[in-house]
Structures are given as structure tokens and as C-alpha cells.
Scaffold this motif. Structure first.
Motif, PDB file in Angstrom:
ATOM      1  N   ALA A 278       0.738  -1.308   0.151  1.00 23.76           N
ATOM      2  CA  ALA A 278       0.033   0.099  -0.104  1.00 23.76           C
ATOM      3  C   ALA A 278       0.695   1.136   0.300  1.00 23.76           C
ATOM      4  N   SER A 279       2.007   1.160   0.720  1.00 26.56           N
ATOM      5  CA  SER A 279       2.884   2.357   0.905  1.00 26.56           C
ATOM      6  C   SER A 279       3.917   2.641  -0.048  1.00 26.56           C
ATOM      7  N   LEU A 317      -8.341  -6.225   4.545  1.00 32.21           N
ATOM      8  CA  LEU A 317      -6.921  -5.677   4.984  1.00 32.21           C
ATOM      9  C   LEU A 317      -6.192  -4.516   4.210  1.00 32.21           C
ATOM     10  N   SER A 318      -6.696  -4.813   2.819  1.00 33.62           N
ATOM     11  CA  SER A 318      -5.921  -3.634   1.899  1.00 33.62           C
ATOM     12  C   SER A 318      -6.828  -2.253   2.471  1.00 33.62           C
ATOM     13  N   ASP A 319      -7.926  -2.206   2.920  1.00 30.37           N
ATOM     14  CA  ASP A 319      -8.594  -0.953   3.511  1.00 30.37           C
ATOM     15  C   ASP A 319      -7.804  -0.597   4.681  1.00 30.37           C
ATOM     16  N   ILE A 320      -7.501  -1.565   5.528  1.00 27.48           N
ATOM     17  CA  ILE A 320      -6.731  -1.220   6.814  1.00 27.48           C
ATOM     18  C   ILE A 320      -5.452  -0.482   6.374  1.00 27.48           C
ATOM     19  N   CYS A 321      -4.725  -0.907   5.690  1.00 33.82           N
ATOM     20  CA  CYS A 321      -3.548  -0.706   5.353  1.00 33.82           C
ATOM     21  C   CYS A 321      -3.527   0.552   4.298  1.00 33.82           C
ATOM     22  N   LEU A 326      -2.382   6.432   4.577  1.00 33.43           N
ATOM     23  CA  LEU A 326      -2.730   7.821   4.489  1.00 33.43           C
ATOM     24  C   LEU A 326      -2.526   8.635   5.984  1.00 33.43           C
ATOM     25  N   TRP A 327      -3.118   8.043   6.948  1.00 35.40           N
ATOM     26  CA  TRP A 327      -3.061   8.934   8.230  1.00 35.40           C
ATOM     27  C   TRP A 327      -1.259   8.876   8.628  1.00 35.40           C
ATOM     28  N   ILE A 328      -0.576   7.857   8.242  1.00 35.84           N
ATOM     29  CA  ILE A 328       0.803   8.004   8.579  1.00 35.84           C
ATOM     30  C   ILE A 328       1.516   8.924   7.857  1.00 35.84           C
ATOM     31  N   LYS A 329       1.188   9.249   6.241  1.00 31.58           N
ATOM     32  CA  LYS A 329       1.725  10.316   5.605  1.00 31.58           C
ATOM     33  C   LYS A 329       1.248  11.679   6.033  1.00 31.58           C
ATOM     34  N   ASN A 330       0.061  11.860   6.645  1.00 32.71           N
ATOM     35  CA  ASN A 330      -0.442  13.133   7.350  1.00 32.71           C
ATOM     36  C   ASN A 330       0.124  13.311   8.584  1.00 32.71           C
ATOM     37  N   SER A 331       0.468  12.342   9.359  1.00 34.33           N
ATOM     38  CA  SER A 331       1.143  12.681  10.596  1.00 34.33           C
ATOM     39  C   SER A 331       2.637  12.928  10.630  1.00 34.33           C
ATOM     40  N   LYS A 332       3.297  12.732   9.282  1.00 33.15           N
ATOM     41  CA  LYS A 332       4.351  12.972   9.060  1.00 33.15           C
ATOM     42  C   LYS A 332       4.627  14.496   8.694  1.00 33.15           C
TER      43      LYS A 332
END
Length: 334
Positions: A278-279, A317-321, A326-332
Motif C-alpha cells: 500500500a505504501s 486488510l487492504s482497506d486497513i493498510c 494515509l494517516w501515517i503520511k499526514n502525521s509525518k
């Protein structure tokens, strides 16, 4: 409904608040911010396009809690507040009993003082302990192996005693499995204070450079790839489970227990590999010794929730990842 969420600024609470508000309910959050951030409130309000009430306070402050329940004309409570690190609960058992059990009693007393009798309690699959059989269903014996699990089971028992003593109560005890994922907007996600204990936020801290690598605790379990398998449930599916329970309780008295899980399991490497897809990020990792008490596999039987509440998981599982990335990118960026 006017709904109070204790611990509503946390991971599960923030997603549940966003869902409830978006569904037309009036939400008020009560949280002491011990493991959350006040900035989450603005992001919930952005998702819901409405003002969300907030009071900073400890759930053990019965007088303050009673005032909020009365002033906000609350109809029902979702009780999510509490300390939740399994390992830490063994190091600080009294702190966990004080927060989780004493805090729940305080909430019940406040609700009794105001005449509110609808409650959804955030319980946990840890109440089951080591599996006698799999998947866990709600009739599986309860034998928690740590203070955190015993906290949750004690509160469930208190709620059953309460319901038996007063037939006007409407109570749902929701036994969560492994919440993961984030809101589809990427505005809210799992953001614990300090070093995280759960897999996905650890992955996030590795991606964001806060941790050098991911520790995989054991690769010699009797599973398809040697790593432990868990029932990972998307946090928005979990939020939907709270809403379904609240709706069902409007026409059903008593104290009821439901598993909220997917009914299947994925390994640590399954999740990690899907996240890398996903990432497009390679996650540095190392295998270390197993953690004491970790099980090879556990997962839910969630048929009761589907049959009674009309609820089942929808996210993959794809939805989860994808949502986590997206959240991790925004947090960064923040």
C-alpha cells in the motif's frame, strides 16, 4: 441521541465520535487526555462538519461527571476511557484497577444520579485468556492472564450485577479484538503518547523515522509463516459496531455481550507485506524473542453480533493498510 463518550479523544473514541456525529447524533467527549491530544477534537469536527462538545476530566471525578451528564442532557454513554497496555498493567496493577475498575464504578454512580441507564462498555478479547477452542465465541470460558484483562472482566461482572439488581438498565459489553486502520480522510488515526504497544503505530513510527526498525516477536509459531496471527478489525467497522449496539439497546433491556471481530486472522507478516504494498515503503525489521503470554493465533466468532445487531465487518486488510498509510503520511507532515 445525546451521547457521552468517555475516553472519546483516543483512537477508538475519536473514530466513534466522528461516526456518531456524522450519523446525526449529538456527541460530547469526556477525556483526561492522558493518552490523547487535544488537537484531535478539531479533526473530528472537520470530519463531522459540526461542533463536538468536550470536557477535560478524569472519569473518577464522579461529581464533575454527574454535572456533565446533567448539563448536556445525555441519553446514553459509551465508556471507552481506561488504561490499556497489557504489559504495563502487570507493572502497575493498582494504577490499572484504580483507573479502569474504580473509574467504571464512578461512571455508573454518576449515571444513576442523573437517571441514565443506557451504556455501551468497551471490553476486550483479553477476558478470554488462553484459548480452550477457536474461534472464541461469547460462551468461551473467561480466564484473563493479566491485570488489564482482569480489569475488563471485573467491570463486565459489575455491569451484570447492576443489571440483575435493576431491570431498567440497557447495557452492551463489546469485546474487541485487534483494532487497526484509520479514518478514510486520513485526518484521525492511532496516535498514542510515548512508545506504542500495537503493531500499526509502531510501523508508523518506523516510517516517520521515530523508531529505527520493527521488532517481530517470534517467527517460530505454528502458523503459515511462523509469526503470530490476530483478528485485525478496521477501527471504522468497530465504530459501526458501537452505533449498531446503541440502536439495538433502545428496544432491549438487560446486559448483553458481543464479540466485535472479523472471524478470521492474519499474521504479522501478512499485515506487514500488505502495508508495504500500500505504501511502497520497505519496513526495516528484525526477529526477536517471543513475548511472554503471546499466543500463536486468536480470532473471533462474531456471528452473534451479525444475527442480533445486524452488524458485520466490511473493511478488508487492504482497506486497513491504505487508510493507515494515509494517516501515517499526514502525521509525518504535521
Amino acid at each position: 441521541m445525546n451521547i457521552l463518550l468517555t475516553g472519546g479523544m483516543g483512537y477508538i473514541g475519536s473514530h466513534t465520535a466522528a461516526l456518531l456525529a456524522s450519523a446525526g447524533h449529538r456527541v460530547h467527549i469526556y477525556d483526561n487526555l492522558c493518552n490523547s491530544n487535544i488537537g484531535t477534537l478539531d479533526r473530528i469536527q472537520k470530519i463531522a462538519s459540526q461542533v463536538i462538545g468536550f470536557t477535560e476530566g478524569d472519569v473518577r471525578d464522579t461529581e464533575k461527571l454527574t454535572k456533565v451528564l446533567r448539563d448536556e442532557k445525555i441519553d446514553a454513554v459509551i465508556h471507552l476511557s481506561g488504561l490499556k497496555a497489557v504489559g504495563e498493567s502487570s507493572q502497575k496493577p493498582i494504577e490499572y484497577y484504580a483507573n479502569n475498575v474504580q473509574g467504571s464504578i464512578s461512571l455508573i454512580q454518576a449515571m444513576q444520579a442523573v437517571g441514565i441507564n443506557t451504556l455501551v462498555f468497551s471490553s476486550s478479547a483479553t477476558v478470554y485468556g488462553d484459548p480452550v477452542y477457536l474461534p472464541y465465541d461469547e460462551d468461551h470460558p473467561t480466564n484473563p492472564t493479566n491485570p488489564y484483562g482482569r480489569n475488563k472482566l471485573q467491570v463486565e461482572e459489575i455491569l451484570r450485577d447492576l443489571s440483575a439488581s435493576d431491570s431498567s438498565w440497557r447495557i452492551g459489553c463489546l469485546r474487541y479484538f485487534n483494532p487497526v486502520g484509520a479514518h478514510e480522510t486520513g485526518l484521525i488515526g492511532e496516535d498514542p503518547n510515548g512508545i506504542p504497544n500495537n503493531l500499526m503505530p509502531v510501523i508508523g513510527q518506523v516510517v516517520n523515522g521515530k523508531l529505527p526498525l520493527l521488532n517481530i516477536f517470534g517467527d517460530d509459531y505454528e502458523t503459515h509463516d511462523g509469526t503470530g496471527k490476530r483478528d485485525y478489525i478496521h477501527v471504522m467497522d468497530l465504530a459501526e459496531g458501537h452505533l449498531a449496539t446503541l440502536i439495538w439497546l433502545q428496544s432491549n433491556l438487560g446486559c448483553h455481550t458481543f464479540n466485535l471481530g472479523t472471524g478470521s486472522s492474519y499474521s504479522v507478516l501478512d499485515l506487514l507485506n500488505r502495508f508495504e504494498e500500500a505504501s511502497g515503503q520497505k519496513i526495516p525489521r528484525q526477529v526477536v524473542e517471543r513475548r511472554p503470554g503471546d499466543l500463536p493465533e486468536y480470532y473471533a466468532k462474531a456471528d452473534k453480533a451479525e444475527k442480533v445487531l445486524g452488524w458485520k465487518t466490511k473493511k478488508t486488510l487492504s482497506d486497513i493498510c491504505n487508510s493507515s498509510w494515509l494517516w501515517i503520511k499526514n502525521s509525518k507532515k504535521s
